[in-house]
Structures are given as structure tokens and as C-alpha cells.
Design a protein around this motif. Sequence first.
Motif, mmCIF file in Angstrom:
data_model
loop_
_atom_site.group_PDB
_atom_site.id
_atom_site.type_symbol
_atom_site.label_atom_id
_atom_site.label_comp_id
_atom_site.label_asym_id
_atom_site.label_seq_id
_atom_site.Cartn_x
_atom_site.Cartn_y
_atom_site.Cartn_z
ATOM 1 N N GLU A 1 -7.564 -0.355 2.329
ATOM 2 C CA GLU A 1 -8.026 0.425 3.474
ATOM 3 C C GLU A 1 -8.149 -0.434 4.727
ATOM 4 O O GLU A 1 -8.066 0.080 5.839
ATOM 5 N N ASP A 2 -8.351 -1.724 4.560
ATOM 6 C CA ASP A 2 -8.483 -2.635 5.693
ATOM 7 C C ASP A 2 -7.541 -3.817 5.464
ATOM 8 O O ASP A 2 -7.900 -4.815 4.842
ATOM 9 N N ALA A 3 -6.313 -3.690 5.954
ATOM 10 C CA ALA A 3 -5.306 -4.728 5.729
ATOM 11 C C ALA A 3 -5.655 -6.024 6.441
ATOM 12 O O ALA A 3 -5.319 -7.111 5.955
ATOM 13 N N ASP A 4 -6.326 -5.933 7.588
ATOM 14 C CA ASP A 4 -6.743 -7.143 8.297
ATOM 15 C C ASP A 4 -7.689 -7.966 7.420
ATOM 16 O O ASP A 4 -7.541 -9.190 7.299
ATOM 17 N N LEU A 5 -8.647 -7.292 6.814
ATOM 18 C CA LEU A 5 -9.614 -7.982 5.974
ATOM 19 C C LEU A 5 -8.947 -8.559 4.726
ATOM 20 O O LEU A 5 -9.210 -9.707 4.351
ATOM 21 N N ALA A 6 -8.087 -7.797 4.101
ATOM 22 C CA ALA A 6 -7.418 -8.269 2.890
ATOM 23 C C ALA A 6 -6.545 -9.497 3.174
ATOM 24 O O ALA A 6 -6.539 -10.457 2.395
ATOM 25 N N ALA A 7 -5.799 -9.475 4.287
ATOM 26 C CA ALA A 7 -4.966 -10.625 4.644
ATOM 27 C C ALA A 7 -5.831 -11.841 4.936
ATOM 28 O O ALA A 7 -5.498 -12.967 4.541
ATOM 29 N N THR A 8 -6.951 -11.627 5.626
ATOM 30 C CA THR A 8 -7.872 -12.722 5.932
ATOM 31 C C THR A 8 -8.447 -13.314 4.650
ATOM 32 O O THR A 8 -8.558 -14.542 4.506
ATOM 33 N N GLN A 9 -8.827 -12.467 3.718
ATOM 34 C CA GLN A 9 -9.373 -12.937 2.450
ATOM 35 C C GLN A 9 -8.358 -13.805 1.711
ATOM 36 O O GLN A 9 -8.690 -14.891 1.215
ATOM 37 N N PHE A 10 -7.126 -13.333 1.631
ATOM 38 C CA PHE A 10 -6.101 -14.057 0.873
ATOM 39 C C PHE A 10 -5.777 -15.405 1.499
ATOM 40 O O PHE A 10 -5.806 -16.450 0.834
ATOM 41 N N LEU A 11 -5.487 -15.407 2.790
ATOM 42 C CA LEU A 11 -5.142 -16.658 3.462
ATOM 43 C C LEU A 11 -6.329 -17.616 3.494
ATOM 44 O O LEU A 11 -6.161 -18.834 3.365
ATOM 45 N N GLY A 12 -7.528 -17.076 3.649
ATOM 46 C CA GLY A 12 -8.721 -17.909 3.703
ATOM 47 C C GLY A 12 -8.983 -18.630 2.399
ATOM 48 O O GLY A 12 -9.401 -19.796 2.396
ATOM 49 N N MET A 13 -8.752 -17.967 1.276
ATOM 50 C CA MET A 13 -8.966 -18.614 -0.015
ATOM 51 C C MET A 13 -8.060 -19.830 -0.199
ATOM 52 O O MET A 13 -8.431 -20.801 -0.860
ATOM 53 N N HIS B 1 0.840 -1.203 0.000
ATOM 54 C CA HIS B 1 0.000 0.000 0.000
ATOM 55 C C HIS B 1 0.874 1.251 0.000
ATOM 56 O O HIS B 1 0.628 2.200 -0.766
ATOM 57 N N GLU B 2 1.898 1.245 0.832
ATOM 58 C CA GLU B 2 2.812 2.384 0.894
ATOM 59 C C GLU B 2 3.580 2.549 -0.416
ATOM 60 O O GLU B 2 3.905 3.669 -0.825
ATOM 61 N N ALA B 3 3.859 1.417 -1.091
ATOM 62 C CA ALA B 3 4.578 1.471 -2.366
ATOM 63 C C ALA B 3 3.681 1.916 -3.510
ATOM 64 O O ALA B 3 4.166 2.207 -4.612
ATOM 65 N N GLY B 4 2.382 1.956 -3.287
ATOM 66 C CA GLY B 4 1.457 2.413 -4.300
ATOM 67 C C GLY B 4 0.990 1.358 -5.275
ATOM 68 O O GLY B 4 0.359 1.672 -6.286
#
Length: 210
Positions: free
Chosen positions: A154-166, A146-149
Motif C-alpha cells: 500500500e505504501d511503495a515509498d515505505l517498502a522501498a525505504t525499508q528494503f534499501l535501508g536494511m 503489486h500489479e502482478a499480484g
Amino acid sequence: MSGAVPTYHQRVAKEKRALIVAAATALFLELGYDRTSLARIAESSGVSRATLFKQFPSKAALFDAIVTESWSTADEEDPPPAGNVVDGLGIIGRRYAQLLGRAQMTDLFRIVIAELPRFPELAHAQFARGKMPYFESVRSYLLAEHEAGTVRVEDADLAATQFLGMISNYVFWPTLLVPGWEVSAERVAQVVDEAVRTIAARYAVHGPGA
């Protein structure tokens, strides 16, 4: 010094520790956490009680070691550099799938699930010492992207959960519930690739990795 060659005594201690952890895991699965004594673990692993108590003064400490070693690859490998979210998530996803495919990971979850009603502290140890540190490493990687552009998260917790969950929902959780469930290496690679594409489609911005 991290590069120092282990001494003979250090090597022996490490080998005995591995024997103790393996014996404890097997006995916890066979007899349950409550019915497995440290004395029985010492006997099964072929070490003296004094040796076992020196390394693990309690069953709780021994279980913590099982958790730590089951999730050990999370600490052994550096996260990929930010700059290309597709390549980075591909690396993370393959590592995660490999981690979940280890027999000790399945054993760990079976112990926790079986003993949860009587020993909720085991689930807490598994979460605090294993799952959460690994999750945090993925979350931190997404924040770096995100910092690298390369992504807008906006919600890194949700994004990480989505990725690992899949990934875990296909390659890991069925192994605990479906007898004989096996996933080929080709299928695992496909699952990881699709998870990466899904996250990239949702969060990537124009530029590297988009």
C-alpha cells in the motif's frame, strides 16, 4: 546509433573526462569543494583548461558528473521482471550492495557530508541526481510486483525505504563512521538475503515468490 563504435576523438574525450572526474574527486576530498579550483583540477588531471571548461563549465557541473557516475549502475541495468518478488529483490539487493561497495560512492558521501554546512546544494544534487532516481527504480519495481499480484504494497515509498535501508545500514553507513570497517562478500550476501526474506514475509501474498 547506440551500437556505433566510438571514434578516436570520442574515446579520447571519454578518457579525459574520466581523468578530470577522478582528479576532482581526489581534490574535493583533500582540499574541500570551496578551495578546489577548476584550474587546479585541470592541472592535476593533466588536461588543458580549455578541455576541462569545454566538458565542465563550472564546479557544479563537475560535481553533478561525479554524482551521476557514482550512481551509474542504476541506469545501466534493467529492473528484473515482475512475477517473483524473492528473485527480483535478490537481484536488486545484490546490485545495490555492489553499488554501495564502490570507492567512488564512499568518496561522494564524504564530500557531501563535509561540505553540507556551506554548500547545501551539493546534497541536493546528490539526492536529486543520484539517490532519488535509484530509489524510484526500486519503488517502481515493487509497484510492478503489486500489479502482478505477488505482493500487497500500500505504501511503495515505505517498502522501498525499508528494503534499501536494511542493506545500507549494515554494508555502507559504518564505512563512513567506523575506521577499518569491512564486510566480507559472504556477509554481504547474508545481509541481502535477510532483507529479501524480511520484505517477502511482510508483503508477499500466496503465489510466485511468496
